[in-house]
Design a protein around this motif. Structure first.
Motif, PDB file in Angstrom:
ATOM      1  N   THR A  56     -31.017-112.402 -10.319  1.00 45.59           N
ATOM      2  CA  THR A  56     -30.244-111.081  -9.587  1.00 45.59           C
ATOM      3  C   THR A  56     -30.549-112.204  -8.098  1.00 45.59           C
ATOM      4  N   GLY A  57     -31.016-112.337  -8.030  1.00 39.64           N
ATOM      5  CA  GLY A  57     -31.342-112.315  -6.721  1.00 39.64           C
ATOM      6  C   GLY A  57     -31.714-110.460  -5.405  1.00 39.64           C
ATOM      7  N   ILE A  58     -31.410-109.962  -6.376  1.00 36.45           N
ATOM      8  CA  ILE A  58     -32.331-108.565  -6.013  1.00 36.45           C
ATOM      9  C   ILE A  58     -33.192-108.260  -5.290  1.00 36.45           C
ATOM     10  N   ARG A  59     -33.896-108.054  -4.105  1.00 34.49           N
ATOM     11  CA  ARG A  59     -35.339-108.055  -4.174  1.00 34.49           C
ATOM     12  C   ARG A  59     -35.109-106.378  -4.014  1.00 34.49           C
ATOM     13  N   GLU A  60     -34.390-105.626  -3.432  1.00 34.01           N
ATOM     14  CA  GLU A  60     -34.930-104.267  -3.154  1.00 34.01           C
ATOM     15  C   GLU A  60     -33.640-103.138  -3.381  1.00 34.01           C
ATOM     16  N   ARG A  61     -33.497-102.005  -3.344  1.00 27.31           N
ATOM     17  CA  ARG A  61     -32.099-101.330  -3.351  1.00 27.31           C
ATOM     18  C   ARG A  61     -32.995 -99.856  -2.856  1.00 27.31           C
ATOM     19  N   ARG A  62     -31.586 -99.651  -2.306  1.00 28.67           N
ATOM     20  CA  ARG A  62     -32.062 -98.548  -1.660  1.00 28.67           C
ATOM     21  C   ARG A  62     -31.763 -97.046  -2.822  1.00 28.67           C
ATOM     22  N   VAL A  63     -32.839 -96.057  -3.636  1.00 29.25           N
ATOM     23  CA  VAL A  63     -32.802 -94.485  -3.927  1.00 29.25           C
ATOM     24  C   VAL A  63     -33.244 -93.647  -3.283  1.00 29.25           C
ATOM     25  N   SER A 168     -28.861 -94.365  -9.628  1.00 30.43           N
ATOM     26  CA  SER A 168     -30.294 -95.383 -10.150  1.00 30.43           C
ATOM     27  C   SER A 168     -30.792 -94.686 -11.029  1.00 30.43           C
ATOM     28  N   ARG A 169     -30.610 -92.902 -11.502  1.00 32.30           N
ATOM     29  CA  ARG A 169     -31.395 -92.681 -12.615  1.00 32.30           C
ATOM     30  C   ARG A 169     -31.268 -93.199 -13.793  1.00 32.30           C
ATOM     31  N   LEU A 170     -30.460 -94.304 -13.748  1.00 27.02           N
ATOM     32  CA  LEU A 170     -30.027 -94.928 -14.684  1.00 27.02           C
ATOM     33  C   LEU A 170     -31.231 -95.895 -15.046  1.00 27.02           C
ATOM     34  N   GLY A 171     -31.335 -96.503 -14.053  1.00 28.69           N
ATOM     35  CA  GLY A 171     -32.370 -97.812 -14.057  1.00 28.69           C
ATOM     36  C   GLY A 171     -33.477 -97.392 -14.470  1.00 28.69           C
ATOM     37  N   LEU A 189     -30.961-102.069 -14.509  1.00 25.21           N
ATOM     38  CA  LEU A 189     -31.831-102.298 -13.299  1.00 25.21           C
ATOM     39  C   LEU A 189     -31.682-102.478 -11.657  1.00 25.21           C
ATOM     40  N   THR A 190     -30.726-103.178 -11.841  1.00 25.16           N
ATOM     41  CA  THR A 190     -29.873-103.416 -10.983  1.00 25.16           C
ATOM     42  C   THR A 190     -29.356-102.619  -9.953  1.00 25.16           C
ATOM     43  N   LEU A 191     -29.482-100.850 -10.188  1.00 22.17           N
ATOM     44  CA  LEU A 191     -28.798-100.285  -9.719  1.00 22.17           C
ATOM     45  C   LEU A 191     -29.190 -99.231  -8.264  1.00 22.17           C
ATOM     46  N   GLY A 192     -28.186 -99.157  -7.400  1.00 19.22           N
ATOM     47  CA  GLY A 192     -28.894 -98.712  -6.187  1.00 19.22           C
ATOM     48  C   GLY A 192     -27.751 -97.514  -5.835  1.00 19.22           C
ATOM     49  N   ASP A 193     -28.174 -96.234  -5.271  1.00 22.16           N
ATOM     50  CA  ASP A 193     -27.594 -95.218  -4.663  1.00 22.16           C
ATOM     51  C   ASP A 193     -26.795 -95.322  -2.783  1.00 22.16           C
ATOM     52  N   ALA A 194     -25.443 -94.818  -3.353  1.00 26.19           N
ATOM     53  CA  ALA A 194     -25.227 -94.646  -1.336  1.00 26.19           C
ATOM     54  C   ALA A 194     -24.380 -93.807  -1.873  1.00 26.19           C
ATOM     55  N   GLY A 195     -23.942 -93.299  -0.346  1.00 24.34           N
ATOM     56  CA  GLY A 195     -22.304 -92.511  -0.471  1.00 24.34           C
ATOM     57  C   GLY A 195     -21.417 -93.344   0.894  1.00 24.34           C
ATOM     58  N   ALA A 196     -20.354 -93.642   0.960  1.00 25.40           N
ATOM     59  CA  ALA A 196     -19.979 -94.061   1.893  1.00 25.40           C
ATOM     60  C   ALA A 196     -17.798 -94.212   1.473  1.00 25.40           C
ATOM     61  N   ALA A 197     -17.530 -94.200   2.393  1.00 24.68           N
ATOM     62  CA  ALA A 197     -16.591 -93.167   3.258  1.00 24.68           C
ATOM     63  C   ALA A 197     -15.229 -94.153   3.573  1.00 24.68           C
ATOM     64  N   VAL A 198     -13.634 -93.763   3.713  1.00 24.37           N
ATOM     65  CA  VAL A 198     -13.372 -94.756   4.889  1.00 24.37           C
ATOM     66  C   VAL A 198     -12.057 -93.945   4.727  1.00 24.37           C
ATOM     67  N   ALA A 314     -22.266 -99.048  -7.392  1.00 17.35           N
ATOM     68  CA  ALA A 314     -21.481 -99.144  -7.968  1.00 17.35           C
ATOM     69  C   ALA A 314     -19.490 -98.435  -7.446  1.00 17.35           C
ATOM     70  N   SER A 315     -18.871 -97.453  -7.150  1.00 15.93           N
ATOM     71  CA  SER A 315     -18.091 -97.450  -5.927  1.00 15.93           C
ATOM     72  C   SER A 315     -18.135 -97.818  -5.319  1.00 15.93           C
ATOM     73  N   THR A 316     -19.192 -97.226  -4.402  1.00 13.62           N
ATOM     74  CA  THR A 316     -18.629 -97.740  -3.147  1.00 13.62           C
ATOM     75  C   THR A 316     -19.139 -98.909  -2.165  1.00 13.62           C
ATOM     76  N   THR A 317     -19.153 -99.855  -3.836  1.00 13.28           N
ATOM     77  CA  THR A 317     -20.310-101.132  -2.972  1.00 13.28           C
ATOM     78  C   THR A 317     -19.490-101.928  -2.133  1.00 13.28           C
ATOM     79  N   HIS A 318     -18.271-102.043  -2.264  1.00 15.29           N
ATOM     80  CA  HIS A 318     -17.152-102.951  -1.561  1.00 15.29           C
ATOM     81  C   HIS A 318     -17.294-102.580  -0.158  1.00 15.29           C
ATOM     82  N   PHE A 319     -17.313-100.553   0.551  1.00 13.73           N
ATOM     83  CA  PHE A 319     -17.367-100.430   2.027  1.00 13.73           C
ATOM     84  C   PHE A 319     -18.976-100.377   2.228  1.00 13.73           C
ATOM     85  N   VAL A 320     -19.631-100.103   1.355  1.00 15.18           N
ATOM     86  CA  VAL A 320     -20.990-100.435   2.281  1.00 15.18           C
ATOM     87  C   VAL A 320     -21.206-101.758   2.368  1.00 15.18           C
TER      88      VAL A 320
END
Length: 367
Positions: A56-63, A168-171, A189-198, A314-320
């Motif tokens: 996947t190229g994913i080294r790490e994620r924030r959880v 990330s609980r899905l992971g 297993l590719t999922l990470g946690d984040a918040g985003a706002a615009v 997930a839904s925050t990915t573009h704005f992160v």
């Protein structure tokens, strides 16, 4: 393939809407805990032999470390967004929450009162109309679509779109069940946690702002990714036919992207930055190769990749990712940015906007 785009609405009697909406500021909130892919794969119940980082190229994620939730991440992102804006919380006329996960305490999904109301109260947006929208990983772009149309029609002057994903609980649940590379829970297993706002507002005279937005649903692919509450584990489990989903995306996205660009008389070479949904590095590179072959070009500066550090949020990915690019100074005033959503459904979304000087200057490299 016949398609129907739901484009930004026109004004009365088919006339152009009287106003233009623009992005005023972007905020994000990332958990402090970093989980390396090697650590996650070492936690699986079965010896899978899968090199997920190479795949996947994913080294790490924030959880979440246990205290961050969907709500707290959304509030943190909203506060960060306000701190970068000339707006005050009481100026906001709408607050729209678009998260998939709605965890406010533990792993119980919050239904009522709405998450948007809780975020608005937490940041002091006492006068804002609040409501929630759910559209899988295209949620935030869908919220932007709705708020931007209200601004364009003159119903409101500004509003906030926000999301917090504790996904990330899905992971964690998938790690107990994945056995091999064909497992339908492997993408969890590719999922990470984040918040985003615009924050979106009415653009001043002569400002380009958001030039085009549109969505389409290719419903025959609707069962390629499904989630449901877990029977024996806390939270939920997600089952994805990843290869079929990737084939559908590669077949449909270039055609629909071309249709969207044609609607405003542009080509992909007129776009400086393209931010796709962050699924995996390999999938993004393959998708760009197909776009290059199909559309005869690519963004003039770069395709943005953040999934290697943050995972699929997930839904925050573009704005992160957009916040990252703005804070690093890689987006300049006058640059045209395209956000391309790909979500379960199969939902494909597109937003094209020009970054203005106020947006660029409000974001420094401070992470």
């Amino acid at each position: 393939m016949p398609t129907t785009w739901l484009m930004m609405e026109q004004g009365a009697a088919g006339l152009a809407a009287p106003h233009i909406a623009r992005f005023e500021s972007v905020g994000r909130c990332l958990p402090g805990t970093r989980l390396a892919t090697s650590e996650l794969m070492a936690s699986t119940r079965h010896r899978t032999g899968i090199d997920l980082e190479r795949l996947t190229g994913i080294r790490e994620r924030r959880v979440s470390g246990g205290h961050e939730t969907s709500l707290s991440l959304a509030i943190g992102a909203a506060a960060d967004c306000l701190a970068r804006s000339r707006r005050r919380a009481e100026d906001l006329q709408a607050v729209v929450n678009c998260s998939i996960t709605k965890y406010g305490d533990g792993l119980t999904q919050r239904v009522e009162p709405a998450m948007s109301l809780a975020v608005a109260r937490a940041i002091g947006a006492e006068h804002a109309v609040t409501f929630d929208i759910s559209n899988a990983c295209a949620g935030m772009l869908t919220g932007v679509f709705v708020v931007a149309n209200r601004i364009r029609r003159g119903e409101i002057d500004c509003g906030m779109v926000v999301s917090g994903e504790y996904i990330s609980r899905l992971g964690v649940n998938a790690a107990a069940h994945v056995r091999n590379i064909m497992s339908r829970e492997l993408p969890s297993l590719t999922l990470g946690d984040a918040g985003a706002a615009v924050i979106l507002g009415r653009a001043p005279e002569g400002c380009d702002g958001i030039e085009a937005m549109g969505f389409t649903t290719v419903a025959r692919h609707s069962r390629l990714c499904l989630a449901s509450p877990a029977k024996h584990d806390p939270g939920a489990r997600m089952f994805t036919k990843a290869r079929s989903l990737q084939r559908a995306a590669i077949a449909d996205v270039p055609v629909l992207l071309q249709e969207a660009l044609d609607s405003v008389g542009l080509s992909v070479g007129d776009v400086q930055h393209l931010i796709p949904h962050q699924t995996s590095v390999r999938a993004i590179r393959k998708g760009m190769r197909v776009i290059r072959e199909s559309l005869g070009g690519e963004p003039s500066k770069q395709t943005v990749v953040t999934v290697d550090r943050y995972g699929n949020t997930a839904s925050t990915t573009h704005f992160v990712a957009l916040a990252e690019e703005l804070r690093a100074g890689r987006i300049e005033a006058g640059d045209r940015v395209a956000l391309v959503a790909l979500a379960s459904g199969l939902e494909i979304g597109f937003a094209l906007f020009t970054a203005d000087e106020e947006l660029v200057k409000s974001h420094g490299d401070d992470d």
